[in-house]
Design a protein around this motif. Sequence first.
Motif, mmCIF file in Angstrom:
data_model
loop_
_atom_site.group_PDB
_atom_site.id
_atom_site.type_symbol
_atom_site.label_atom_id
_atom_site.label_comp_id
_atom_site.label_asym_id
_atom_site.label_seq_id
_atom_site.Cartn_x
_atom_site.Cartn_y
_atom_site.Cartn_z
ATOM 1 N N THR A 43 -4.471 -0.940 -5.779
ATOM 2 C CA THR A 43 -4.061 -0.225 -6.992
ATOM 3 C C THR A 43 -5.001 0.940 -7.301
ATOM 4 O OG1 THR A 43 -5.258 -1.860 -8.344
ATOM 5 C CG2 THR A 43 -2.900 -2.212 -8.015
ATOM 6 N N ALA A 44 -6.261 0.859 -6.887
ATOM 7 C CA ALA A 44 -7.173 1.985 -7.109
ATOM 8 C C ALA A 44 -6.747 3.204 -6.312
ATOM 9 C CB ALA A 44 -8.603 1.588 -6.734
ATOM 10 N N ARG A 45 -6.083 2.994 -5.174
ATOM 11 C CA ARG A 45 -5.689 4.105 -4.310
ATOM 12 C C ARG A 45 -4.419 4.804 -4.780
ATOM 13 N NH1 ARG A 45 -8.834 4.782 0.672
ATOM 14 N NH2 ARG A 45 -10.503 3.260 0.414
ATOM 15 N N VAL A 46 -3.869 4.405 -5.905
ATOM 16 C CA VAL A 46 -2.633 5.028 -6.378
ATOM 17 C C VAL A 46 -2.838 6.510 -6.648
ATOM 18 C CG1 VAL A 46 -3.000 4.573 -8.839
ATOM 19 C CG2 VAL A 46 -0.668 4.668 -7.927
ATOM 20 N N THR A 47 -4.075 6.940 -6.903
ATOM 21 C CA THR A 47 -4.324 8.357 -7.154
ATOM 22 C C THR A 47 -4.333 9.173 -5.869
ATOM 23 O OG1 THR A 47 -6.703 7.942 -7.127
ATOM 24 C CG2 THR A 47 -5.613 7.902 -9.260
ATOM 25 N N PHE A 48 -4.314 8.497 -4.713
ATOM 26 C CA PHE A 48 -4.191 9.185 -3.426
ATOM 27 C C PHE A 48 -2.870 8.745 -2.799
ATOM 28 C CE2 PHE A 48 -8.831 8.745 -3.956
ATOM 29 C CZ PHE A 48 -9.189 10.087 -3.909
ATOM 30 N N PRO A 49 -1.801 9.489 -2.987
ATOM 31 C CA PRO A 49 -0.479 9.024 -2.544
ATOM 32 C C PRO A 49 -0.411 8.666 -1.068
ATOM 33 C CG PRO A 49 -0.250 10.909 -4.006
ATOM 34 C CD PRO A 49 -1.713 10.767 -3.729
ATOM 35 N N ASN A 50 -1.123 9.428 -0.204
ATOM 36 C CA ASN A 50 -1.043 9.110 1.221
ATOM 37 C C ASN A 50 -1.791 7.817 1.538
ATOM 38 O OD1 ASN A 50 -3.454 10.496 0.607
ATOM 39 N ND2 ASN A 50 -3.741 11.075 2.744
ATOM 40 N N HIS A 51 -2.933 7.562 0.871
ATOM 41 C CA HIS A 51 -3.631 6.281 1.036
ATOM 42 C C HIS A 51 -2.728 5.137 0.579
ATOM 43 C CE1 HIS A 51 -7.956 8.100 0.818
ATOM 44 N NE2 HIS A 51 -7.107 8.974 1.283
ATOM 45 N N PHE A 52 -2.153 5.303 -0.598
ATOM 46 C CA PHE A 52 -1.340 4.261 -1.219
ATOM 47 C C PHE A 52 -0.133 3.931 -0.346
ATOM 48 C CE2 PHE A 52 1.658 2.792 -4.571
ATOM 49 C CZ PHE A 52 0.893 1.773 -5.109
ATOM 50 N N ALA A 53 0.534 4.990 0.151
ATOM 51 C CA ALA A 53 1.727 4.773 0.972
ATOM 52 C C ALA A 53 1.374 4.118 2.301
ATOM 53 C CB ALA A 53 2.439 6.106 1.211
ATOM 54 N N ALA A 54 0.269 4.564 2.927
ATOM 55 C CA ALA A 54 -0.111 3.988 4.217
ATOM 56 C C ALA A 54 -0.529 2.527 4.070
ATOM 57 C CB ALA A 54 -1.239 4.807 4.837
ATOM 58 N N ALA A 55 -1.284 2.218 3.016
ATOM 59 C CA ALA A 55 -1.737 0.837 2.806
ATOM 60 C C ALA A 55 -0.562 -0.104 2.563
ATOM 61 C CB ALA A 55 -2.707 0.776 1.625
ATOM 62 N N SER A 56 0.491 0.408 1.968
ATOM 63 C CA SER A 56 1.625 -0.460 1.624
ATOM 64 C C SER A 56 2.352 -1.004 2.845
ATOM 65 C CB SER A 56 2.608 0.303 0.732
ATOM 66 O OG SER A 56 3.261 1.329 1.470
ATOM 67 N N ALA A 94 -10.521 9.897 -13.798
ATOM 68 C CA ALA A 94 -9.957 10.737 -14.858
ATOM 69 C C ALA A 94 -8.610 11.318 -14.479
ATOM 70 C CB ALA A 94 -10.941 11.857 -15.199
ATOM 71 N N TRP A 95 -8.429 11.669 -13.181
ATOM 72 C CA TRP A 95 -7.186 12.341 -12.818
ATOM 73 C C TRP A 95 -5.983 11.405 -12.797
ATOM 74 C CZ3 TRP A 95 -11.261 12.476 -9.056
ATOM 75 C CH2 TRP A 95 -11.126 11.566 -8.014
ATOM 76 N N ALA A 96 -6.205 10.100 -13.001
ATOM 77 C CA ALA A 96 -5.074 9.184 -13.095
ATOM 78 C C ALA A 96 -4.465 9.193 -14.491
ATOM 79 C CB ALA A 96 -5.517 7.764 -12.743
ATOM 80 N N ARG A 97 -5.126 9.848 -15.437
ATOM 81 C CA ARG A 97 -4.643 9.824 -16.809
ATOM 82 C C ARG A 97 -3.617 10.924 -17.046
ATOM 83 N NH1 ARG A 97 -10.462 8.616 -19.796
ATOM 84 N NH2 ARG A 97 -10.905 6.726 -18.594
ATOM 85 N N ALA A 98 -2.664 10.612 -17.896
ATOM 86 C CA ALA A 98 -1.596 11.564 -18.192
ATOM 87 C C ALA A 98 -2.192 12.856 -18.755
ATOM 88 C CB ALA A 98 -0.616 10.950 -19.183
ATOM 89 N N GLY A 99 -1.711 13.967 -18.273
ATOM 90 C CA GLY A 99 -2.131 15.254 -18.799
ATOM 91 C C GLY A 99 -3.317 15.886 -18.107
ATOM 92 N N PHE A 100 -4.009 15.134 -17.240
ATOM 93 C CA PHE A 100 -5.226 15.682 -16.645
ATOM 94 C C PHE A 100 -4.945 16.925 -15.808
ATOM 95 C CE2 PHE A 100 -8.549 15.866 -13.368
ATOM 96 C CZ PHE A 100 -9.680 15.865 -14.164
ATOM 97 N N LEU A 101 -3.819 16.937 -15.108
ATOM 98 C CA LEU A 101 -3.493 18.069 -14.251
ATOM 99 C C LEU A 101 -2.242 18.817 -14.733
ATOM 100 C CD1 LEU A 101 -4.160 16.486 -10.749
ATOM 101 C CD2 LEU A 101 -5.607 18.078 -11.995
ATOM 102 N N GLN A 102 -1.920 18.657 -16.020
ATOM 103 C CA GLN A 102 -0.715 19.302 -16.531
ATOM 104 C C GLN A 102 -0.998 20.652 -17.176
ATOM 105 O OE1 GLN A 102 1.135 16.416 -19.076
ATOM 106 N NE2 GLN A 102 1.835 15.139 -17.391
ATOM 107 N N ASP A 103 -2.089 20.746 -17.928
ATOM 108 C CA ASP A 103 -2.414 21.989 -18.621
ATOM 109 C C ASP A 103 -3.407 22.784 -17.794
ATOM 110 O OD1 ASP A 103 -0.839 21.216 -20.814
ATOM 111 O OD2 ASP A 103 -2.493 20.023 -21.622
ATOM 112 N N PRO A 104 -3.022 23.972 -17.299
ATOM 113 C CA PRO A 104 -3.935 24.762 -16.466
ATOM 114 C C PRO A 104 -5.182 25.163 -17.245
ATOM 115 C CG PRO A 104 -1.681 25.589 -16.304
ATOM 116 C CD PRO A 104 -1.705 24.602 -17.422
#
Length: 493
Positions: free
Chosen positions: A17-30, A259-269
């Motif tokens: 679950t910690a790897r959810v912030t890295f989509p390729n890690h998360f997908a490969a581990a699954s 921090a980047w797993a939180r909503a809004g972290f990468l939404q506002d430039p």
Amino acid sequence: PAAAAAGALAGLNGFFTARVTFPNHFAAASWLPAVLFLQAGESPLGLGAALALQWLAGFPPFFLLSLLCAFGLACRQGKSGLRCFGQGLLWCAGLAAAGWIPFLEFLSRSVRGVLLSAESAVEYSLPVPQLLKELLLPQWYALSPDILGDPAIVAFYTGVPALILAAWGCGLGAREKWLGAGTLAALLLSLGANLPGYRQAPCLHVFRFPANWLLAASAGVAILCAAAIARLPGRSAGWLCAGLISLDLVLFAQPSRVAWARAGFLQDPPALARPLSAAPEPMRIWHTRRLRDVWTRGRLETEADYLLMRDYLAPSFGTAFGLQEVSSYQTLLLREAAQFQSRLAAAGPGSPLREAAGAALVVDIEEGADRVEGRSLRVRAEPGAKPRIFLTEDAGSVRLLEYGPGRVRALVETRRPAHAVFAETDYPGWRASLDDAVVAHERFEGIFPMVRVPAGRHELSFTFAPASFRWGALISLLSWAGWLAAWRRRARA
């Protein structure tokens, strides 16, 4: 109950679950549970498809770990298991050719070797006390969240109830003892630099993060725990254990640890991103080598550290806001790009190299600073940054018509013959066309494709179609057709 507990441990353990912030890690581990299940059932067609899809998920270290786990299981199964493993690997090679053939081409042209240096191979090694805490302290993140390393990489948790059951499961039979030994070995290997002999073993230097070994450890704990629950007297006790394990893991997974797993972290430039985003043509940001060295030596300890990296567009935060970078974070950096970056670092921000790279914004740190802080950072808008396609001589003008992945078009008007430069790293597969006729290209400054343009008005285009991908895609297409035919024959039988 045993299957439910194994599923919870495979899909909700703290490492996964910690790897959810890295989509390729998360997908490969699954894909690891599917790989082990299909190897256990000795299904070469299923194993080949699962391995191929895991490779295409995009994180080779987890693919290699899955291969190792499946090979260990095959050795335990004997000749039939090894035959299944070999056939599955061949199917995987064909089915995933569209991915691994271009990957090997890129790897051969990058600065990264197949084996890393000892120093690079021990990044994110777990200290012994930290591993023990993550294993033995219930809900350790709520009680003692401080850890060494990126939480998205080094976090691990299966919970004390699951660990107790897994320890009991190790003594249930020869197969479980063998699996327990493998799980313990994976836990020890996650220590990396803290394990005697790890630095001296080249075979362990295939990937950078020793913490990756925890993927194999989590799978081992899941299977051993399920074996123990299957031996409990009565289904009620089994369901009670499965429910307790699931609740424990769900509670641990709730807080976001980066921090980047939180909503809004990468939404506002951030403010730095806006001027480049509003530019009529794509421009780049350049972080000086001095700044990147200080950033690399530092640690991300608080949310403020992550926010500072975002606000100053640390490599590769800018890409999240549609910006391009001169020195982005790349695991596989092309040799030509590395050489250009070294020359640029030596020449400095005022050099023609910086202008040719299209770097309009330079982010630096004051000399002597040993930590990245807001007051030590310096941002400069530098003049003279070239557009994505430009003329080396003052002989006319260039207007960008189309700019997208793999295809760029521009209208070039010149008073006399001139050279047009496409400011992207040259690579096999880039093809230049002038008025729809393919033309040869040279290299500008040893890195950018350059075309000689005759006087007049011309349309210049660059398209990317590497032969490695075309051949790989053809092999994959034929392999999938053969796989489907073999699957149908098996289904009829």
